[in-house]
Design a protein around this motif. Structure first.
Motif, mmCIF file in Angstrom:
data_model
loop_
_atom_site.group_PDB
_atom_site.id
_atom_site.type_symbol
_atom_site.label_atom_id
_atom_site.label_comp_id
_atom_site.label_asym_id
_atom_site.label_seq_id
_atom_site.Cartn_x
_atom_site.Cartn_y
_atom_site.Cartn_z
ATOM 1 N N ILE A 9 27.809 59.292 87.164
ATOM 2 C CA ILE A 9 27.665 60.503 86.369
ATOM 3 C C ILE A 9 26.178 60.849 86.352
ATOM 4 N N VAL A 10 25.853 62.092 86.699
ATOM 5 C CA VAL A 10 24.460 62.510 86.866
ATOM 6 C C VAL A 10 24.141 63.652 85.904
ATOM 7 N N ASP A 11 23.055 63.483 85.165
ATOM 8 C CA ASP A 11 22.539 64.543 84.303
ATOM 9 C C ASP A 11 21.781 65.545 85.179
ATOM 10 N N LEU A 12 21.608 66.751 84.668
ATOM 11 C CA LEU A 12 20.948 67.807 85.444
ATOM 12 C C LEU A 12 19.469 67.953 85.075
ATOM 13 N N ASP A 13 19.185 68.388 83.855
ATOM 14 C CA ASP A 13 17.813 68.711 83.449
ATOM 15 C C ASP A 13 16.931 67.466 83.401
ATOM 16 N N HIS A 14 15.813 67.524 84.088
ATOM 17 C CA HIS A 14 14.813 66.449 84.170
ATOM 18 C C HIS A 14 15.353 65.184 84.812
ATOM 19 N N THR A 15 16.504 65.282 85.460
ATOM 20 C CA THR A 15 17.070 64.158 86.208
ATOM 21 C C THR A 15 17.309 64.619 87.639
ATOM 22 N N LEU A 16 18.315 65.433 87.845
ATOM 23 C CA LEU A 16 18.567 65.993 89.176
ATOM 24 C C LEU A 16 17.507 67.034 89.533
ATOM 25 N N ILE A 17 17.074 67.775 88.523
ATOM 26 C CA ILE A 17 15.999 68.757 88.725
ATOM 27 C C ILE A 17 14.835 68.403 87.804
ATOM 28 N N ASP A 18 13.652 68.763 88.225
ATOM 29 C CA ASP A 18 12.444 68.458 87.457
ATOM 30 C C ASP A 18 12.048 69.630 86.564
ATOM 31 N N THR A 19 13.017 70.146 85.843
ATOM 32 C CA THR A 19 12.794 71.217 84.885
ATOM 33 C C THR A 19 13.979 71.252 83.936
ATOM 34 N N ASP A 20 13.964 72.194 83.012
ATOM 35 C CA ASP A 20 15.012 72.332 82.007
ATOM 36 C C ASP A 20 15.557 73.760 82.043
ATOM 37 N N LEU A 21 16.851 73.901 82.271
ATOM 38 C CA LEU A 21 17.429 75.234 82.426
ATOM 39 C C LEU A 21 17.489 76.016 81.122
ATOM 40 N N LEU A 22 17.594 75.341 79.984
ATOM 41 C CA LEU A 22 17.531 76.066 78.705
ATOM 42 C C LEU A 22 16.147 76.680 78.529
ATOM 43 N N PHE A 23 15.121 75.923 78.866
ATOM 44 C CA PHE A 23 13.760 76.447 78.780
ATOM 45 C C PHE A 23 13.577 77.617 79.750
ATOM 46 N N LEU A 24 14.009 77.438 81.007
ATOM 47 C CA LEU A 24 13.840 78.509 82.002
ATOM 48 C C LEU A 24 14.584 79.779 81.612
ATOM 49 N N SER A 25 15.822 79.629 81.151
ATOM 50 C CA SER A 25 16.599 80.817 80.792
ATOM 51 C C SER A 25 16.059 81.461 79.516
ATOM 52 N N SER A 26 15.598 80.671 78.566
ATOM 53 C CA SER A 26 14.985 81.223 77.353
ATOM 54 C C SER A 26 13.733 82.009 77.705
ATOM 55 N N LEU A 27 12.882 81.400 78.517
ATOM 56 C CA LEU A 27 11.651 82.057 78.954
ATOM 57 C C LEU A 27 11.971 83.327 79.730
ATOM 58 N N GLY A 28 12.945 83.244 80.619
ATOM 59 C CA GLY A 28 13.323 84.400 81.426
ATOM 60 C C GLY A 28 13.819 85.564 80.587
ATOM 61 N N VAL A 29 14.674 85.266 79.620
ATOM 62 C CA VAL A 29 15.220 86.332 78.767
ATOM 63 C C VAL A 29 14.146 86.899 77.852
ATOM 64 N N LEU A 30 13.389 86.034 77.178
ATOM 65 C CA LEU A 30 12.425 86.514 76.177
ATOM 66 C C LEU A 30 11.181 87.141 76.813
ATOM 67 N N THR A 31 10.846 86.777 78.050
ATOM 68 C CA THR A 31 9.721 87.416 78.732
ATOM 69 C C THR A 31 10.080 88.850 79.113
ATOM 70 N N LYS A 32 11.299 89.030 79.620
ATOM 71 C CA LYS A 32 11.725 90.366 80.035
ATOM 72 C C LYS A 32 12.145 91.243 78.861
ATOM 73 N N ARG A 33 12.645 90.611 77.799
ATOM 74 C CA ARG A 33 13.158 91.356 76.641
ATOM 75 C C ARG A 33 12.719 90.698 75.341
ATOM 76 N N PRO A 34 11.426 90.765 75.025
ATOM 77 C CA PRO A 34 10.931 90.067 73.828
ATOM 78 C C PRO A 34 11.584 90.548 72.529
ATOM 79 N N TRP A 35 12.112 91.762 72.533
ATOM 80 C CA TRP A 35 12.764 92.285 71.334
ATOM 81 C C TRP A 35 14.054 91.516 71.005
#
Length: 181
Positions: A9-35
């Motif tokens: 059983i393999v975890d994704l964030d910071h295991t399979l990938i060297d980043t966190d998808l909640l952080f990336l998606s939060s940053l992506g949404v709030l950067t484009k739509r800070p409101w």
């Protein structure tokens, strides 16, 4: 079940990938739509699963460009050659998880968060035990929130291990795949 061919059983964030998808998606949404910050806080108040579901609807992650951990992928491939079932089990949203699995083509199954259930920590441990049985799977993760899962796995495979994690898992059968630099 043959102990040598237990599911991995393999975890994704910071295991399979060297980043966190909640952080990336939060940053992506709030950067484009800070409101949407007020909405973001409201979504979070309804639970992490709900928050992740709202973010995945508003932000597409470039799956092929994620920073994949080559050591983890090599380990997965070795276990796959041994005939092990390989399962991606992540607290990331199911849409992202299935996209990663489709891209890599190394997973036999995917278990992930949906809007009503956050597959993290004790939730993940309980779900895996229900599916595979206690000590009937090996688990690869990276964080203290994985401790409940490592406690019920046969082998705790630790990626990006810190001294705190190593110390907290001394009582378990562990394999440290990589240390945090």
């Amino acid at each position: 079940m043959d102990n040598d061919n237990l599911p991995l059983i393999v975890d994704l964030d910071h295991t399979l990938i060297d980043t966190d998808l909640l952080f990336l998606s939060s940053l992506g949404v709030l950067t484009k739509r800070p409101w949407l910050l007020g909405h973001y806080l409201f979504w979070l108040s309804k639970g992490k699963g709900f928050l992740k579901d709202q973010l995945v609807r508003r932000f597409e992650i470039n799956i092929p460009e994620l920073p994949y951990n080559d050591n983890v992928i090599s380990y997965i491939m070795e276990r796959k050659k041994q005939g092990c079932q390989i399962v991606l089990a992540t607290a990331s949203h199911k849409n992202y998880a299935f996209a990663v699995a489709k891209h890599l083509k190394i997973f036999d199954d995917v278990m992930a968060t949906n809007k009503d259930f956050n597959l993290s920590s004790q939730n993940k441990a309980d779900t895996l035990v229900e599916r595979f049985g206690e000590k009937n799977f090996d688990y690869m993760g990276d964080h203290m929130r994985d401790l409940p899962v490592w406690e019920v796995s046969r082998l705790s495979i630790i990626v990006n291990a810190t001294n705190r994690i190593i110390s907290s898992t001394k009582h378990l059968k562990t394999l440290v795949l990589s240390n945090k630099s």
